[in-house]
Enzyme design. Sequence first.
Site, PDB file in Angstrom:
ATOM      1  CE1 TYR A 174      -4.610  -1.966   4.786  1.00  0.00           C
ATOM      2  CE2 TYR A 174      -3.295   0.088   4.503  1.00  0.00           C
ATOM      3  CZ  TYR A 174      -4.181  -1.246   3.888  1.00  0.00           C
ATOM      4  OH  TYR A 174      -4.316  -1.391   2.732  1.00  0.00           O
ATOM      5  CB  SER A 208      -1.012  -0.010   1.243  1.00  0.00           C
ATOM      6  OG  SER A 208      -1.484   1.158   1.442  1.00  0.00           O
TER       7      SER A 208
HETATM    8  P1  NAD Z   1     -11.498  -6.063  -0.225  1.00  0.00           P
HETATM    9  O1  NAD Z   1     -12.135  -5.853   1.029  1.00  0.00           O
HETATM   10  O2  NAD Z   1     -12.276  -5.763  -1.497  1.00  0.00           O
HETATM   11  O3  NAD Z   1     -10.907  -7.538  -0.593  1.00  0.00           O
HETATM   12  C1  NAD Z   1     -10.138  -8.019   0.675  1.00  0.00           C
HETATM   13  C2  NAD Z   1     -10.120  -9.716   0.015  1.00  0.00           C
HETATM   14  O4  NAD Z   1      -9.306 -10.513   1.293  1.00  0.00           O
HETATM   15  C3  NAD Z   1     -11.370 -10.569  -0.006  1.00  0.00           C
HETATM   16  O5  NAD Z   1     -11.420 -11.425  -1.112  1.00  0.00           O
HETATM   17  C4  NAD Z   1     -11.542 -11.311   1.543  1.00  0.00           C
HETATM   18  O6  NAD Z   1     -12.051 -12.519   1.466  1.00  0.00           O
HETATM   19  C5  NAD Z   1     -10.080 -11.571   1.582  1.00  0.00           C
HETATM   20  N1  NAD Z   1      -9.841 -11.877   3.195  1.00  0.00           N
HETATM   21  C6  NAD Z   1     -10.103 -11.061   3.963  1.00  0.00           C
HETATM   22  N2  NAD Z   1      -9.867 -11.515   5.484  1.00  0.00           N
HETATM   23  C7  NAD Z   1      -9.436 -12.806   4.903  1.00  0.00           C
HETATM   24  C8  NAD Z   1      -8.819 -14.164   5.516  1.00  0.00           C
HETATM   25  N3  NAD Z   1      -8.893 -13.897   6.826  1.00  0.00           N
HETATM   26  N4  NAD Z   1      -8.485 -15.104   4.850  1.00  0.00           N
HETATM   27  C9  NAD Z   1      -8.765 -15.214   3.570  1.00  0.00           C
HETATM   28  N5  NAD Z   1      -8.928 -13.885   3.020  1.00  0.00           N
HETATM   29  C10 NAD Z   1      -9.524 -12.821   3.738  1.00  0.00           C
HETATM   30  O7  NAD Z   1     -10.065  -5.308  -0.323  1.00  0.00           O
HETATM   31  P2  NAD Z   1      -9.203  -4.585  -1.297  1.00  0.00           P
HETATM   32  O8  NAD Z   1      -9.246  -3.055  -1.126  1.00  0.00           O
HETATM   33  O9  NAD Z   1      -9.264  -5.315  -2.647  1.00  0.00           O
HETATM   34  O10 NAD Z   1      -7.725  -5.191  -0.675  1.00  0.00           O
HETATM   35  C11 NAD Z   1      -6.919  -5.868  -1.169  1.00  0.00           C
HETATM   36  C12 NAD Z   1      -5.634  -5.629  -0.678  1.00  0.00           C
HETATM   37  O11 NAD Z   1      -5.221  -4.593  -1.410  1.00  0.00           O
HETATM   38  C13 NAD Z   1      -5.413  -5.577   0.619  1.00  0.00           C
HETATM   39  O12 NAD Z   1      -4.109  -6.067   1.000  1.00  0.00           O
HETATM   40  C14 NAD Z   1      -5.292  -3.985   1.050  1.00  0.00           C
HETATM   41  O13 NAD Z   1      -4.823  -3.577   2.126  1.00  0.00           O
HETATM   42  C15 NAD Z   1      -4.746  -3.638  -0.224  1.00  0.00           C
HETATM   43  N6  NAD Z   1      -4.937  -2.164  -0.533  1.00  0.00           N
HETATM   44  C16 NAD Z   1      -6.189  -1.651  -0.975  1.00  0.00           C
HETATM   45  C17 NAD Z   1      -6.119  -0.262  -1.179  1.00  0.00           C
HETATM   46  C18 NAD Z   1      -7.674   0.273  -1.336  1.00  0.00           C
HETATM   47  O14 NAD Z   1      -7.572   1.459  -1.540  1.00  0.00           O
HETATM   48  N7  NAD Z   1      -8.641  -0.454  -1.685  1.00  0.00           N
HETATM   49  C19 NAD Z   1      -5.009   0.628  -1.079  1.00  0.00           C
HETATM   50  C20 NAD Z   1      -3.917  -0.256  -0.887  1.00  0.00           C
HETATM   51  C21 NAD Z   1      -3.744  -1.538  -0.492  1.00  0.00           C
END
Ligand code: NAD
Length: 260
Positions: free
Chosen positions: A155, A142
């Site tokens: 986080y 991130s």
């Molecule tokens: P999201 O909530 O859409 O998806 C999260 C995913 O993680 C889902 O598939 C969920 O089932 C899975 N998950 C959660 N807990 C779990 C567990 N205990 N075991 C297995 N799977 C699990 O979130 P997203 O925004 O797509 O985030 C995905 C990644 O990207 C994360 O690591 C997040 O930190 C990172 N990220 C997101 C953003 C953003 O702005 N959305 C920015 C930077 C980084």
Amino acid sequence: MLQGKTAIVTGSSSGIGLGIAEHFAKAHANVIMNGIEPSDQMADTVARVAALGEGEVVYSPANMMKPDDIQAMATMAQETFGGIDILVNNAGIQFVAPVEDFPTEKWDAIIAINLSSAYHTTKAAVPGMKAKGWGRIINIASAHGLVASPFKSAYVAAKHGILGLTKTVALEVAEEGITVNAICPGYVWTPLVERQIPDTAKARGMTEEQVKQEVLLKAQPTKQFVTVDQLGSLALFLCSDGAASITGTSLPVDGGWVAQ
Ligand code: NAD
């Protein structure tokens, strides 16, 4: 481009991971999708992703908080496809609160899912990659792996940690045809971001619309959310031969956020 390769994308039932799984499926990889949702809830999504390409797509409900579940997913990859060629550590959760109010169980869960799971998956995947002389590990970190924001102590700590893991493993496998990189997205409009808006509004004393405009989009000079497609394209590029010399890096995809 990825015919015959097998990718695991953790946390690919939704958001960024789902987008990456779709890009890999379109490139004809076999894909092991994963998420916290039970398998029966995912059947339609898995079928839709499988229809995008010629590879096989399966789903593992392995809980990234549980090392035994992670090992079972790696065993499934070995038995179904003969191993893991591409590993994307993407599963992640968020919680927003001042450090003195931060619930310990939330701290533990964020460190387990956003950081320790990547250690367990990497440990399981590297021996097979070494044996094949080829591998790609992509950690979805991130912008919060590079800079901090208040109220996100767990986080930010986990995301800074995964950059350290990325660099260390990259050095360990540099001569084995395996690259290890981190992608550092800015804000992407996914359920993870949507869910944190009410708590951020509470912690900062703002309305939800103010959070969107004055916290999220204010961080990004482009004033636009990053898209899931943009991240899928970069992940695919990192799997190409053209990216063979890119390793140990953190690649911001953040509309200019960390340039400030
Ligand atoms: P999201 O909530 O859409 O998806 C999260 C995913 O993680 C889902 O598939 C969920 O089932 C899975 N998950 C959660 N807990 C779990 C567990 N205990 N075991 C297995 N799977 C699990 O979130 P997203 O925004 O797509 O985030 C995905 C990644 O990207 C994360 O690591 C997040 O930190 C990172 N990220 C997101 C953003 C953003 O702005 N959305 C920015 C930077 C980084």
